[in-house]
Enzyme design. Sequence first.
Site, PDB file in Angstrom:
ATOM      1  N   CYS A   1      10.091  -6.957   5.223  1.00  0.00           N
ATOM      2  CA  CYS A   1       9.319  -7.955   5.988  1.00  0.00           C
ATOM      3  C   CYS A   1       7.864  -8.021   5.503  1.00  0.00           C
ATOM      4  O   CYS A   1       7.125  -7.043   5.616  1.00  0.00           O
ATOM      5  CB  CYS A   1       9.395  -7.569   7.463  1.00  0.00           C
ATOM      6  SG  CYS A   1       8.178  -8.337   8.529  1.00  0.00           S
TER       7      CYS A   1
ATOM      8  N   CYS B   1       5.192  -7.431   8.170  1.00  0.00           N
ATOM      9  CA  CYS B   1       5.218  -6.001   8.543  1.00  0.00           C
ATOM     10  C   CYS B   1       4.381  -5.182   7.565  1.00  0.00           C
ATOM     11  O   CYS B   1       3.700  -4.230   7.955  1.00  0.00           O
ATOM     12  CB  CYS B   1       6.647  -5.474   8.554  1.00  0.00           C
ATOM     13  SG  CYS B   1       7.740  -6.300   9.725  1.00  0.00           S
TER      14      CYS B   1
END
Length: 119
Positions: free
Chosen positions: A40, A43
Site C-alpha cells: 500500500c 501506508c
Amino acid sequence: MVEHLTLASFKEKVFNFENNKDWKFEGNKPCIIDFYADWCGPCKTVAPILEELKKEYGDKLEIYKINTEEEKELSSVFGIQSIPSLLFVPQEGQPQMAQGALSKESFKQAFKEVLGVSE
C-alpha cells in the site's frame, strides 16, 4: 520502535474481543494502531511519520502496526476495508477510527484531542 501486533499480542495489549463483548482497553497508556499492508503506497507514507512520532512522544503512548494481509481476523473484527486505517485508542472511552494517510500535524492533533497526549 513501532511494534507489530499479532492476534495474540493484540488481545493481550489492546482488546480481548473473545472475552469481552464491550470495549475494554487492556493497555496502560493510550495507543494508535495502524492497519496497513506492505504493498500500500499511502501506508508507506504513514510509516516513517509514525516512527518519528514514536521518537518524539516516547513513553506517552504506544504505536502499533497490524499487517492486514497477515492478520485477517483482526482486520475483519474492525471492519477494515481500506488502508491505511488508523485506530486511536484513548486510555478511557471509545476508540476512534480514521482512514487514509494523515499528515504529521493531523496525527499530533488527534493525539491531543482523542488520546489526551501532548509532546
